[in-house]
Design an enzyme around this catalytic site. Structure first.
Site, PDB file in Angstrom:
ATOM      1  N   ASP A  39     -21.431 -18.709 -85.102  1.00  0.00           N
ATOM      2  CA  ASP A  39     -20.408 -17.635 -84.262  1.00  0.00           C
ATOM      3  C   ASP A  39     -21.112 -16.303 -84.028  1.00  0.00           C
ATOM      4  O   ASP A  39     -21.676 -15.822 -85.064  1.00  0.00           O
ATOM      5  CB  ASP A  39     -19.043 -17.336 -84.510  1.00  0.00           C
ATOM      6  CG  ASP A  39     -18.025 -17.281 -83.664  1.00  0.00           C
ATOM      7  OD1 ASP A  39     -17.170 -17.824 -83.224  1.00  0.00           O
ATOM      8  OD2 ASP A  39     -17.999 -16.023 -83.134  1.00  0.00           O
ATOM      9  N   TYR A 160     -20.440 -20.279 -63.221  1.00  0.00           N
ATOM     10  CA  TYR A 160     -19.747 -21.084 -64.297  1.00  0.00           C
ATOM     11  C   TYR A 160     -19.742 -22.427 -64.018  1.00  0.00           C
ATOM     12  O   TYR A 160     -20.073 -23.192 -65.017  1.00  0.00           O
ATOM     13  CB  TYR A 160     -18.526 -20.648 -64.864  1.00  0.00           C
ATOM     14  CG  TYR A 160     -17.489 -21.266 -65.707  1.00  0.00           C
ATOM     15  CD1 TYR A 160     -17.775 -21.126 -67.092  1.00  0.00           C
ATOM     16  CD2 TYR A 160     -16.543 -22.265 -65.256  1.00  0.00           C
ATOM     17  CE1 TYR A 160     -16.869 -21.465 -68.070  1.00  0.00           C
ATOM     18  CE2 TYR A 160     -15.849 -22.649 -66.183  1.00  0.00           C
ATOM     19  CZ  TYR A 160     -15.766 -22.510 -67.411  1.00  0.00           C
ATOM     20  OH  TYR A 160     -14.970 -23.225 -68.599  1.00  0.00           O
ATOM     21  N   THR A 195      -6.809 -19.535 -74.736  1.00  0.00           N
ATOM     22  CA  THR A 195      -7.789 -19.188 -75.730  1.00  0.00           C
ATOM     23  C   THR A 195      -8.115 -17.907 -75.416  1.00  0.00           C
ATOM     24  O   THR A 195      -7.623 -17.364 -74.305  1.00  0.00           O
ATOM     25  CB  THR A 195      -9.070 -19.939 -75.525  1.00  0.00           C
ATOM     26  OG1 THR A 195      -9.729 -19.974 -74.469  1.00  0.00           O
ATOM     27  CG2 THR A 195      -8.972 -21.636 -75.658  1.00  0.00           C
TER      28      THR A 195
END
Length: 264
Positions: A39, A160, A195
């Protein structure tokens, strides 16, 4: 006691500090895998690591920005070196990026979304392959999306959606190429999930100029009448990572409560 479906396995999850990555890390750890959290915000990943360890599991955190291929290679090599093998790779990290009309989208914004979502996935898979081969096979998962695959009505998401469609095409190419080594490759295509990816979404002011007004029936996620939860995606990831799916490869699986069938 829960049956441990990943006992003895070593898993790498990119973007493991939040959202789908976090939920999957907790699920993998609960089922006996050693989990490496890659991460770019290690502080959040450390909290996930602590939760896994408190539940009796094993985890490590490696700072890694998937926009930088050299960091991806170093991180994956480190995990395989420290734990002696690699069995599961979840290429999950990504951004929504810029939402803009094609005509006015900045080239740098386009490139950033392509580099993080698509090139980052490629790098994650590329550098994991030698270690998966050494382990005699394994499972690769890729977080794609309904966008670019079933849904094309989210105006402004050209970059995207292109990355998400590209991930599915890449997954199928990789699945066939790597089948001879016992490596399975599949993609998960979530719909709306609660999220924090919206923190990496940047709509331009002129987006409204190209939007096409569409009215959906009240509630556009018919199965549950609301966004899905990261844990629901994590349960699918567990299945695809485990030997329960040992004859499934080259497949995109939708996890969206039928949202894409309505939006598509």
């Amino acid at each position: 006691m829960t049956e441990q479906r990943l006992a003895g396995k070593v898993a790498v999850i990119t973007g493991g500090g939040s959202g789908i990555g976090k939920a999957s890390a907790l699920e993998f750890g609960r089922h006996g895998a050693k989990v490496a959290l890659l991460d770019r915000t290690p502080d959040s990943a450390e909290k996930v690591k602590k939760s896994i360890e408190e539940a009796g599991g094993t985890a490590m955190v490696v700072e890694c920005d998937i926009e930088r291929p050299e960091m991806v290679q170093q991180a994956i090599d480190r995990v395989a070196s420290e734990w002696g093998r690699l069995d599961i790779v979840f290429a999950n990290a990504g951004i929504n990026g810029a939402m803009a009309p094609i005509e006015t989208m900045d080239m740098d914004d386009w490139n950033q979304t392509i580099h993080i979502n698509l090139r980052g996935t490629f790098a994650t898979v590329k550098y994991a392959i030698p270690h998966l081969k050494a382990a005699g096979g394994g499972s690769i998962l890729i977080t794609s999306s309904i966008n670019g695959n079933r849904v094309f009505s989210n105006i402004g998401f050209s970059a995207y959606s292109t990355t998400k469609a590209g991930q599915v095409a890449f997954m199928k190419m990789a699945a066939l190429e790597l089948a001879q080594f016992g490596i399975r490759v599949n993609a998960i295509c979530p719909g709306a999930i609660t999220t924090n990816i919206d923190q990496n979404t940047f709509p331009q002011e002129d987006l409204e100029e190209v939007k096409i007004p569409v009215e959906f029936p009240e509630g556009d996620q018919p199965l549950e009448n609301g966004p899905g939860k990261p844990k629901q995606v994590a349960k699918l990831a567990l299945f695809l990572a485990s030997d329960d799916s040992d004859h499934i490869s080259g497949t995109e699986v939708y996890c969206d409560g039928t949202e894409s069938l309505l939006h598509g």
